[in-house]
Write a protein that holds these residues in place. Structure first.
Motif, PDB file in Angstrom:
ATOM      1  N   ALA A  13       0.468  -1.287   0.376  1.00 31.62           N
ATOM      2  CA  ALA A  13       0.128  -0.271  -0.140  1.00 31.62           C
ATOM      3  C   ALA A  13       1.432   1.271  -0.130  1.00 31.62           C
ATOM      4  O   ALA A  13       0.490   2.076  -0.689  1.00 31.62           O
ATOM      5  CB  ALA A  13      -1.062   0.289   1.077  1.00 31.62           C
ATOM      6  N   GLU A  43      -6.170   1.993  -4.645  1.00 30.41           N
ATOM      7  CA  GLU A  43      -7.085   1.890  -2.869  1.00 30.41           C
ATOM      8  C   GLU A  43      -7.079   0.265  -2.662  1.00 30.41           C
ATOM      9  O   GLU A  43      -7.447  -0.332  -3.542  1.00 30.41           O
ATOM     10  CB  GLU A  43      -8.802   2.576  -3.753  1.00 30.41           C
ATOM     11  N   PRO A  93       0.035   4.647  -3.316  1.00 35.95           N
ATOM     12  CA  PRO A  93      -0.671   4.844  -2.964  1.00 35.95           C
ATOM     13  C   PRO A  93      -1.920   5.342  -4.571  1.00 35.95           C
ATOM     14  O   PRO A  93      -2.906   5.907  -4.110  1.00 35.95           O
ATOM     15  CB  PRO A  93       0.349   6.843  -3.606  1.00 35.95           C
ATOM     16  N   GLN A  94      -1.261   4.827  -5.262  1.00 32.52           N
ATOM     17  CA  GLN A  94      -2.368   5.221  -6.349  1.00 32.52           C
ATOM     18  C   GLN A  94      -3.458   4.277  -6.496  1.00 32.52           C
ATOM     19  O   GLN A  94      -3.623   3.978  -6.930  1.00 32.52           O
ATOM     20  CB  GLN A  94      -2.272   5.671  -8.240  1.00 32.52           C
ATOM     21  N   ASP A 128      -3.430   6.028   4.229  1.00 33.42           N
ATOM     22  CA  ASP A 128      -4.684   6.765   3.126  1.00 33.42           C
ATOM     23  C   ASP A 128      -5.255   6.057   2.633  1.00 33.42           C
ATOM     24  O   ASP A 128      -6.545   6.280   2.674  1.00 33.42           O
ATOM     25  CB  ASP A 128      -4.635   8.509   3.499  1.00 33.42           C
ATOM     26  N   ASN A 129      -4.627   4.865   1.728  1.00 31.63           N
ATOM     27  CA  ASN A 129      -5.170   3.931   0.564  1.00 31.63           C
ATOM     28  C   ASN A 129      -5.910   2.561   1.128  1.00 31.63           C
ATOM     29  O   ASN A 129      -5.654   2.045   0.289  1.00 31.63           O
ATOM     30  CB  ASN A 129      -4.092   3.896  -0.406  1.00 31.63           C
TER      31      ASN A 129
END
Length: 354
Positions: A235, A242, A239-240, A282-283
């Motif tokens: 992850a 999800e 970061p692109q 965040d992802n």
């Protein structure tokens, strides 16, 4: 050159010609998708996870992945695609460890830069497993399919079993008028299964009651290493993408088992720590459904202590779509307290009183 030498050379040439011709058939048909996607004029049975999944991830066209253990085999990509607006493949691995699943995802990311979403089940009971645990010994896995070393492809191309069972199997499958397995069907184990209390009671042997255990420092370290190596690093590096992760929702019989074994408190502590670790990214979108107490306690949803019906897989997708049961820094403490209160005080003996 005498006639015996000429004859030996001729036999060698003919033998090699036959051998390479047979190998070429496997390369062209490619039942494991090692070199290419399914050929349009053939129909393929997709039914061999550890031999076909890597080829699916390398060569199929997709922008989303469903993966995990047998807890994810009943997901339907058609439902996932409709809900999330993606074109997905399902590559489950029955009984897989976190490490095995992660290594396959690493290869997928290297092969396909278009991946937008990864839906992955995190087997709840495996949180405290060693980071390097694998289901099978290393020599069980067809490593020659997983690497980029051409010379060891001879184990695939010149493999009698592959040729007779799989390569010609595709040809016979096509002749019979069958169609390539869909990702809705792939791995689905619903057919012929019994669900409900009677089915569970036939399989479940209740352990003797043991004293309750708590997390130790080495357990915490093991959990951190497992998540770091097998979930978080991918992850962080992508970061692109999800990541939709969920703890696999086991039945109330599972909770009875770990309560009897003295593992209930330790497991809940491990889950809370895992939540705190994963919520830092965040992802990563982390879901848990263990506070759907009615579902967990409805034995008609389960064929054994762990495995739930495809209706639950469908419901998980709907909950994810609506953001329900999404754990956040603001709500996870309340979730953990609710979970601890329910499973810590449940009358497990009542399950077996009748």
């Amino acid at each position: 050159m005498d006639k015996y030498k000429k004859w030996s050379i001729l036999v060698l040439i003919i033998t090699n010609f036959i051998l390479f011709s047979l190998g070429a058939i496997t390369i062209v048909v490619d039942p494991y998708f090692h070199y290419h996607i399914p050929l349009g004029f053939l129909e393929y049975p997709i039914d061999n996870e550890r031999y076909q999944n890597d080829g699916i991830l390398k060569h199929f066209q997709y922008d989303a992945v469903i993966t995990g253990s047998s807890m994810t085999q009943n997901f339907k990509t058609s439902e996932f695609d409709k809900i999330f607006g993606v074109n997905s493949v399902k590559v489950s691995f029955s009984g897989a460890s976190y490490k095995e699943i992660n290594e396959n995802l690493e290869r997928a990311v290297l092969a396909n830069s278009e991946i937008k979403i990864i839906l992955r089940g995190l087997d709840y009971h495996a949180l405290l497993f060693d980071k390097d645990k694998m289901r099978y010994e290393l020599d069980f896995y067809p490593i020659y399919l997983y690497d980029n070393i051409l010379c060891n492809d001879v184990k695939y191309i010149f493999n009698k079993t592959v040729l007779l069972d799989d390569t010609y199997g595709v040809i016979e499958y096509s002749k019979l008028g069958k169609r390539t397995t869909t990702f809705d069907e792939y791995g689905n184990w619903m057919e012929g299964r019994k669900f409900g209390k009677e089915a569970l009671d036939e399989l479940y042997e209740r352990p003797e009651k043991e004293d309750m255990l708590e997390m130790k420092k080495e357990d915490e370290e093991s959990l951190r290493e497992n998540l770091r190596q097998n979930v978080i690093q991918l992850a962080e590096q992508n970061p692109q993408i999800e990541f939709y992760l969920f703890f696999t929702p086991y039945s109330i019989y599972y909770w009875d088992q770990i309560n009897q074994e003295g593992m209930l408190k330790k497991q809940l502590e491990a889950e809370k720590l895992a939540i705190e670790i994963l919520l830092e990214y965040d992802n990563i979108h982390l879901f848990s459904f263990f506070d759907e107490f009615k579902m967990i306690c409805d034995l008609d949803n389960y064929k054994d202590t762990l495995h739930y019906s495809e209706n639950i897989n469908t419901q998980i997708l709907l909950w994810m779509r609506d953001g329900e049961h999404l754990l956040t820094k603001e709500n996870y403490q309340e979730y953990c307290n609710r979970e601890y209160e329910f499973y810590g005080n449940y009358d497990y003996n009542a399950l077996f009183s009748s």
